[in-house]
Design a protein around this motif. Sequence first.
Motif, PDB file in Angstrom:
ATOM      1  N   ILE A   1       0.482  -1.387  -0.394  1.00  0.00           N
ATOM      2  CA  ILE A   1      -0.300  -0.046   0.059  1.00  0.00           C
ATOM      3  C   ILE A   1       0.749   1.489   0.098  1.00  0.00           C
ATOM      4  N   GLY A   2       1.811   1.061   0.706  1.00  0.00           N
ATOM      5  CA  GLY A   2       2.937   2.603   0.658  1.00  0.00           C
ATOM      6  C   GLY A   2       3.658   2.699  -0.476  1.00  0.00           C
ATOM      7  N   LEU A   3       3.950   1.291  -1.029  1.00  0.00           N
ATOM      8  CA  LEU A   3       4.881   2.096  -2.155  1.00  0.00           C
ATOM      9  C   LEU A   3       3.530   2.631  -3.437  1.00  0.00           C
ATOM     10  N   ALA A   4       1.853   1.891  -3.221  1.00  0.00           N
ATOM     11  CA  ALA A   4       1.434   2.420  -4.129  1.00  0.00           C
ATOM     12  C   ALA A   4       0.395   3.351  -4.278  1.00  0.00           C
ATOM     13  N   THR A   5       0.636   4.364  -3.153  1.00  0.00           N
ATOM     14  CA  THR A   5       0.151   5.435  -2.609  1.00  0.00           C
ATOM     15  C   THR A   5       1.310   6.816  -3.258  1.00  0.00           C
ATOM     16  N   ALA A   6       2.698   6.127  -3.111  1.00  0.00           N
ATOM     17  CA  ALA A   6       4.029   6.093  -2.746  1.00  0.00           C
ATOM     18  C   ALA A   6       4.033   6.670  -4.898  1.00  0.00           C
ATOM     19  N   ARG A   7       3.685   6.030  -5.575  1.00  0.00           N
ATOM     20  CA  ARG A   7       3.853   5.755  -6.527  1.00  0.00           C
ATOM     21  C   ARG A   7       2.404   7.171  -7.393  1.00  0.00           C
ATOM     22  N   LEU A   8       1.051   6.818  -7.247  1.00  0.00           N
ATOM     23  CA  LEU A   8       0.137   7.706  -7.182  1.00  0.00           C
ATOM     24  C   LEU A   8       0.436   8.913  -6.979  1.00  0.00           C
ATOM     25  N   LEU A   9       1.340   9.640  -6.103  1.00  0.00           N
ATOM     26  CA  LEU A   9       1.820  10.780  -5.503  1.00  0.00           C
ATOM     27  C   LEU A   9       2.744  10.940  -7.030  1.00  0.00           C
ATOM     28  N   VAL A  10       3.649  10.404  -6.893  1.00  0.00           N
ATOM     29  CA  VAL A  10       4.486  10.623  -7.857  1.00  0.00           C
ATOM     30  C   VAL A  10       4.463  11.382  -9.492  1.00  0.00           C
ATOM     31  N   ASP A  11       2.884  10.325  -9.703  1.00  0.00           N
ATOM     32  CA  ASP A  11       2.652  10.495 -10.886  1.00  0.00           C
ATOM     33  C   ASP A  11       2.379  11.372 -11.324  1.00  0.00           C
ATOM     34  N   ALA A  12       1.062  11.922  -9.835  1.00  0.00           N
ATOM     35  CA  ALA A  12       0.898  13.492  -9.965  1.00  0.00           C
ATOM     36  C   ALA A  12       1.729  14.660  -9.131  1.00  0.00           C
ATOM     37  N   GLY A  13       2.347  14.754  -9.932  1.00  0.00           N
ATOM     38  CA  GLY A  13       4.212  15.492  -9.482  1.00  0.00           C
ATOM     39  C   GLY A  13       4.442  15.439  -8.228  1.00  0.00           C
ATOM     40  N   ALA A  14       4.032  15.244  -7.225  1.00  0.00           N
ATOM     41  CA  ALA A  14       4.351  15.576  -5.446  1.00  0.00           C
ATOM     42  C   ALA A  14       6.435  14.887  -5.775  1.00  0.00           C
ATOM     43  N   CYS A  15       6.545  14.675  -4.603  1.00  0.00           N
ATOM     44  CA  CYS A  15       7.523  14.566  -4.141  1.00  0.00           C
ATOM     45  C   CYS A  15       7.555  14.103  -2.500  1.00  0.00           C
ATOM     46  N   VAL A  16       7.924  12.616  -2.701  1.00  0.00           N
ATOM     47  CA  VAL A  16       8.237  12.159  -1.791  1.00  0.00           C
ATOM     48  C   VAL A  16       8.666  10.900  -1.273  1.00  0.00           C
ATOM     49  N   LEU A  17       9.366  10.486   0.026  1.00  0.00           N
ATOM     50  CA  LEU A  17      10.267  10.491   0.532  1.00  0.00           C
ATOM     51  C   LEU A  17       9.711   9.305   1.136  1.00  0.00           C
ATOM     52  N   ILE A  18       9.598   8.280   1.246  1.00  0.00           N
ATOM     53  CA  ILE A  18       9.679   6.900   0.993  1.00  0.00           C
ATOM     54  C   ILE A  18      10.528   5.705   2.856  1.00  0.00           C
ATOM     55  N   THR A  19       9.929   5.046   3.538  1.00  0.00           N
ATOM     56  CA  THR A  19      10.954   5.172   4.575  1.00  0.00           C
ATOM     57  C   THR A  19      10.734   3.541   4.661  1.00  0.00           C
ATOM     58  N   GLY A  20      11.344   2.402   5.054  1.00  0.00           N
ATOM     59  CA  GLY A  20      11.460   1.049   4.801  1.00  0.00           C
ATOM     60  C   GLY A  20      12.625   1.039   5.717  1.00  0.00           C
ATOM     61  N   ARG A  21      12.674  -0.790   6.014  1.00  0.00           N
ATOM     62  CA  ARG A  21      14.309  -0.890   7.052  1.00  0.00           C
ATOM     63  C   ARG A  21      14.721  -2.210   6.188  1.00  0.00           C
ATOM     64  N   ASP A  22      14.357  -2.614   5.242  1.00  0.00           N
ATOM     65  CA  ASP A  22      15.087  -2.902   3.961  1.00  0.00           C
ATOM     66  C   ASP A  22      15.619  -2.337   3.077  1.00  0.00           C
ATOM     67  N   HIS A  23      17.252  -2.556   2.197  1.00  0.00           N
ATOM     68  CA  HIS A  23      18.150  -1.445   1.902  1.00  0.00           C
ATOM     69  C   HIS A  23      17.068  -1.899   0.204  1.00  0.00           C
ATOM     70  N   ALA A  24      17.449  -2.980  -0.017  1.00  0.00           N
ATOM     71  CA  ALA A  24      17.018  -3.594  -1.139  1.00  0.00           C
ATOM     72  C   ALA A  24      15.933  -3.895  -1.474  1.00  0.00           C
ATOM     73  N   THR A  25      14.448  -3.924  -0.592  1.00  0.00           N
ATOM     74  CA  THR A  25      13.291  -3.162  -1.095  1.00  0.00           C
ATOM     75  C   THR A  25      13.439  -2.042  -1.440  1.00  0.00           C
TER      76      THR A  25
END
Length: 247
Positions: free
Chosen positions: A18-42
């Motif tokens: 859900i977090g990635l899907a939300t980031a994708r929607l917002l980036v596609d609509a022009g926003a600048c997004v910072l995402i977090t997580g615990r796994d470097h590869a992901t």
Amino acid sequence: MSTYEGKTVVITGGGSGIGLATARLLVDAGACVLITGRDHATLDAARDQLGENAMAVRSDAGSVPDIEALADRVRAEFGTVDALFVNAGINGFAPFESTSESLFDQLLAVNAKGPYFTVQKLAPLMSDGSGVVLTTSVANVLGLPTLSAYAATKAAVRSMTRSLARELLPRKIRVNAVSPGPIDSGILAKSMPAEAAEQTRAQMAADNPMLRMGTPAEVAKAVVFLAFDATYTTGAELTVDGGGSQL
């Protein structure tokens, strides 16, 4: 101009689902997004998918020092924040009689303590009229077997949504929650063997009034609505579950 051109957004647990899907929607609509997580590869894979308007920061959602460091990074990168999606969380399946103290503590740290202090540390950076969205779960209103500890943490998040909404009113910051039901986010495949995951997925779909699981993109639309467009809504919980908790 895109709908959210120039808007700054922080999404915890933004590397998948859900977090990635939300980031994708917002980036596609022009926003600048910072995402977090615990796994470097992901995180690296998510950043590559999202493109140049996204950045990824490793941060443990259950660690207050990590959350404080995240606030410093957000201040340096964005200055102010227009929306905060507090989405990071973990699940934990265990019958009540065999739920361990360590599992309970881990769920509480990531799913309840983490969201509370994430909002506390990032709220000073949020602009007037901005929106906070927290992820709860339909488990907070349903008595689901093997999820008693998890459900308790999500009920805590529902409660803090109301409390924080009241306390942040003077700052004109709205605080709402999105409550997903059975969402095909890939988490089942990560938490159980493939055959068991497929059987669980099929059963969830069969039990749902819409006879299917939802998608992360469907939850993302609800998150963005609450974060930006629900300008006269605060303290509320928007359920996205195919009617499973209502019908």
